[in-house]
Design a protein around this motif. Structure first.
Motif, PDB file in Angstrom:
ATOM      1  N   GLY A   2      28.666  -9.526  -5.248  1.00 43.77           N
ATOM      2  CA  GLY A   2      27.221  -9.409  -5.404  1.00 43.77           C
ATOM      3  C   GLY A   2      26.488 -10.713  -5.557  1.00 43.77           C
ATOM      4  N   ARG A   3      27.170 -11.834  -5.365  1.00 41.07           N
ATOM      5  CA  ARG A   3      26.490 -13.126  -5.523  1.00 41.07           C
ATOM      6  C   ARG A   3      25.495 -13.326  -4.388  1.00 41.07           C
ATOM      7  NH1 ARG A   3      26.567 -18.871  -5.442  1.00 41.07           N
ATOM      8  NH2 ARG A   3      26.140 -19.516  -7.594  1.00 41.07           N
ATOM      9  N   GLU A   4      24.263 -13.612  -4.731  1.00 38.72           N
ATOM     10  CA  GLU A   4      23.199 -13.735  -3.733  1.00 38.72           C
ATOM     11  C   GLU A   4      22.964 -15.177  -3.308  1.00 38.72           C
ATOM     12  OE1 GLU A   4      19.715 -11.798  -5.193  1.00 38.72           O
ATOM     13  OE2 GLU A   4      20.642  -9.809  -5.218  1.00 38.72           O
ATOM     14  N   ALA A   5      23.265 -16.150  -4.159  1.00 44.22           N
ATOM     15  CA  ALA A   5      23.063 -17.552  -3.800  1.00 44.22           C
ATOM     16  C   ALA A   5      24.119 -17.976  -2.775  1.00 44.22           C
ATOM     17  CB  ALA A   5      23.150 -18.433  -5.039  1.00 44.22           C
ATOM     18  N   PRO A   6      23.819 -18.961  -1.925  1.00 47.29           N
ATOM     19  CA  PRO A   6      24.793 -19.412  -0.933  1.00 47.29           C
ATOM     20  C   PRO A   6      26.104 -19.843  -1.576  1.00 47.29           C
ATOM     21  CG  PRO A   6      22.628 -20.337  -0.470  1.00 47.29           C
ATOM     22  CD  PRO A   6      22.525 -19.672  -1.803  1.00 47.29           C
ATOM     23  N   THR A   7      27.201 -19.397  -0.993  1.00 41.40           N
ATOM     24  CA  THR A   7      28.535 -19.721  -1.494  1.00 41.40           C
ATOM     25  C   THR A   7      29.408 -20.099  -0.310  1.00 41.40           C
ATOM     26  OG1 THR A   7      28.238 -18.042  -3.205  1.00 41.40           O
ATOM     27  CG2 THR A   7      30.453 -18.929  -2.926  1.00 41.40           C
ATOM     28  N   VAL A   8      30.049 -21.264  -0.379  1.00 42.75           N
ATOM     29  CA  VAL A   8      30.922 -21.746   0.691  1.00 42.75           C
ATOM     30  C   VAL A   8      32.327 -21.934   0.128  1.00 42.75           C
ATOM     31  CG1 VAL A   8      31.339 -23.538   2.409  1.00 42.75           C
ATOM     32  CG2 VAL A   8      28.979 -22.934   1.793  1.00 42.75           C
ATOM     33  N   LEU A   9      33.309 -21.297   0.747  1.00 44.42           N
ATOM     34  CA  LEU A   9      34.714 -21.506   0.407  1.00 44.42           C
ATOM     35  C   LEU A   9      35.339 -22.382   1.482  1.00 44.42           C
ATOM     36  CD1 LEU A   9      35.811 -17.861  -0.561  1.00 44.42           C
ATOM     37  CD2 LEU A   9      34.441 -19.503  -1.868  1.00 44.42           C
ATOM     38  N   THR A  10      36.200 -23.336   1.071  1.00 47.82           N
ATOM     39  CA  THR A  10      36.753 -24.302   2.030  1.00 47.82           C
ATOM     40  C   THR A  10      38.280 -24.304   2.002  1.00 47.82           C
ATOM     41  OG1 THR A  10      36.619 -26.090   0.402  1.00 47.82           O
ATOM     42  CG2 THR A  10      34.720 -25.781   1.833  1.00 47.82           C
ATOM     43  N   PRO A  11      38.934 -23.211   2.348  1.00 47.19           N
ATOM     44  CA  PRO A  11      40.395 -23.163   2.247  1.00 47.19           C
ATOM     45  C   PRO A  11      41.106 -23.825   3.424  1.00 47.19           C
ATOM     46  CG  PRO A  11      39.572 -21.084   3.080  1.00 47.19           C
ATOM     47  CD  PRO A  11      38.364 -21.915   2.747  1.00 47.19           C
ATOM     48  N   HIS A  12      42.283 -24.406   3.130  1.00 43.75           N
ATOM     49  CA  HIS A  12      43.240 -24.670   4.200  1.00 43.75           C
ATOM     50  C   HIS A  12      44.047 -23.389   4.404  1.00 43.75           C
ATOM     51  CE1 HIS A  12      46.260 -25.047   1.074  1.00 43.75           C
ATOM     52  NE2 HIS A  12      45.731 -26.167   0.595  1.00 43.75           N
TER      53      HIS A  12
END
Length: 473
Positions: free
Chosen positions: A338-348
């Motif tokens: 439910g997170r509304e703010a921009p979220t970026v995940l950077t996985p290898h």
């Protein structure tokens, strides 16, 4: 900006042209562009066209017809032209007739002293690796060191995923028609040239930034900007075990924009010794106001690290999550529910497997899209070709062209850059795509820095070349 299209989208765009043009005209239009690209390649490699030797390896589809027509045009310009027909009974009749009428020879094997081979075996509708007869032909070509120009796609390489699980063509140059396909970013294609054949293609949901796109989006201070209006980046990184991660991540945020960077954590002394312009605090709660958080590099997976991640995600600010924070998030995916703010995940790939429950596999675009949709976040899947998927289907591809960024700590640098761009107000997908572009460029510059030949580099050197990478745009 480069857009990538599926085989179905290309076929749909071709249909009106095929219906309106005389029979075979579209093929000859494509083949003329292919021949022009081959001429340039021959001149580059051998200094001319007349007297040079080319050989087309011809399959049963339209790509075989393209290859034969191109060889015909080259023969008319004075090149010696031969063709190996893998399926003689299913070869494009009109193209073969024109080829033989121009003096082209049908042969069983690649002639000796051939200067260039044209791969016209499998087109964009094909699938799977090369069949044994084609694999034998191109095995001999590779052993002889003859350069190959592929028609549309290198045969044996999947058009959608770029995967090549068995024998396939290794092309020095791939010439494609109408629109780029995902393979041209994801696969082993050599250089890629796009020939305009008049297709009317709308923007696609798979694209790549070029330098102009990055320049247009990168934050530059205006006449009325100050250090606050340009974006304040918060960095939650580093630990007693890994203080260097904090130095790299924070330094990248400093280099990326002209605003302000606040660091919170136990590595404040080390960070300030390298970046005295940073404002350091012992904890996130004491760090002051920021516009975005970069969290995770070297953070640790203990309670302190978990608390830092929770603090960032509980805020209503944009957040980029990397490294140890991804490990914590894999165990507690509800943190982004439910997170509304921009979220970026950077996985290898390994971190991706923990988040998704399985490795990305050959279809990296499909896997990144699925995870982005499931978690409702932007996913940047690292690799030689970075795949950035947003919820809802938008995908950015960033082919690095090299692997100089595959070095310890390089991801910490990327995270700092993304955090700074998020703080400056860029949307998450664009922030990740622009950061990946400049990061790859900085890695290439760092490798070239010692002199005329590239040499192994490091995350610190990549960080040191971020501003050069931006300036070179």
């Amino acid at each position: 900006m480069r857009h990538y299209y599926t085989a179905e989208q290309i076929r749909e765009a071709e249909a009106p042209l095929l219906a309106s043009l005389p029979d075979g005209a579209l093929m000859r239009r494509a083949a003329n562009g292919l021949a022009g690209a081959i001429v340039r390649e021959l001149v580059l490699r051998t200094g001319g066209v007349a007297g040079r030797r080319v050989c087309a390896v011809v399959g049963s589809g339209d790509n075989g017809g393209d290859a034969l027509w191109a060889a015909t045009f080259l023969r008319r310009r004075g090149a010696a032209a031969a063709a190996v027909l893998l399926n003689p009974d299913r070869t494009h009749g009109k193209a073969l007739a024109a080829f033989t009428a121009a003096g082209g020879r049908v042969v069983d094997t690649i002639p000796t002293a051939t200067d260039l081979v044209i791969d016209g075996v499998v087109g964009i509708s094909g699938a799977g690796s090369l069949r044994p007869n084609a694999a034998a032909v191109f095995g001999a070509v590779e052993d002889a060191g003859i350069p190959v120009v592929a028609v549309d796609i290198p045969s044996g390489v999947d058009v959608q995923t770029g995967a090549a699980d068995g024998p396939h063509v290794h092309a020095a140059l791939t010439v494609t028609f109408g629109g780029l396909k995902p393979v041209h970013a994801l696969g082993d294609c050599g250089r890629v040239e796009l020939v305009d054949i008049g297709l009317d293609l709308p923007p696609s949901d798979v694209l790549s930034f070029d330098a102009a796109d990055v320049i247009a989006r990168w934050p530059v201070p205006g006449a009325k900007d100050d250090k606050y209006t340009q974006g304040v980046t918060g960095v939650l990184a580093g630990s007693a075990t890994y203080p260097g991660a904090a130095v790299l991540c924070t330094g990248a945020a400093v280099a990326a924009t002209s605003g302000m960077v606040r660091y919170a954590g136990t590595a404040g002394q080390q960070v300030l010794s390298q970046w005295p312009e940073v404002i350091a605090a012992p904890s996130a709660a004491a760090s002051g106001r920021v516009q975005a958080w970069a969290v995770g590099p070297g953070l640790g997976t203990d309670d302190t690290g978990a608390a830092a991640l929770w603090f960032a995600l509980e805020s209503r600010l944009p957040v980029v999550v990397d490294a140890d924070a991804l490990t914590i998030l894999a165990a507690h995916p509800d943190l982004v529910d439910g997170r509304e703010a921009p979220t970026v995940l950077t996985p290898h790939a390994g971190e991706f497997a923990r988040l998704a429950g399985s490795p990305p596999g050959d279809d990296r675009v499909g896997a990144a899209r699925k995870l982005a949709d499931r978690l409702g976040v932007t996913v940047l899947l690292k690799g030689n070709v970075t795949v950035i998927a947003e919820p809802g289907g938008q995908v950015y591809l960033n082919p690095a062209g090299q692997s100089w960024a595959a070095t310890a700590g390089s991801g910490d640098v990327l995270t700092g850059v993304i955090g700074a761009l998020l703080a400056a107000g860029l949307p998450p997908g664009e922030a990740a795509a622009a950061a990946a572009y400049v990061h790859a460029r900085a890695a290439n510059l760092a490798a070239a820095d010692p002199g005329p030949r590239r040499a192994p580099t490091s995350a610190s050197r990549i960080l040191a070349h971020l501003r050069n990478a931006l300036a070179s745009l």
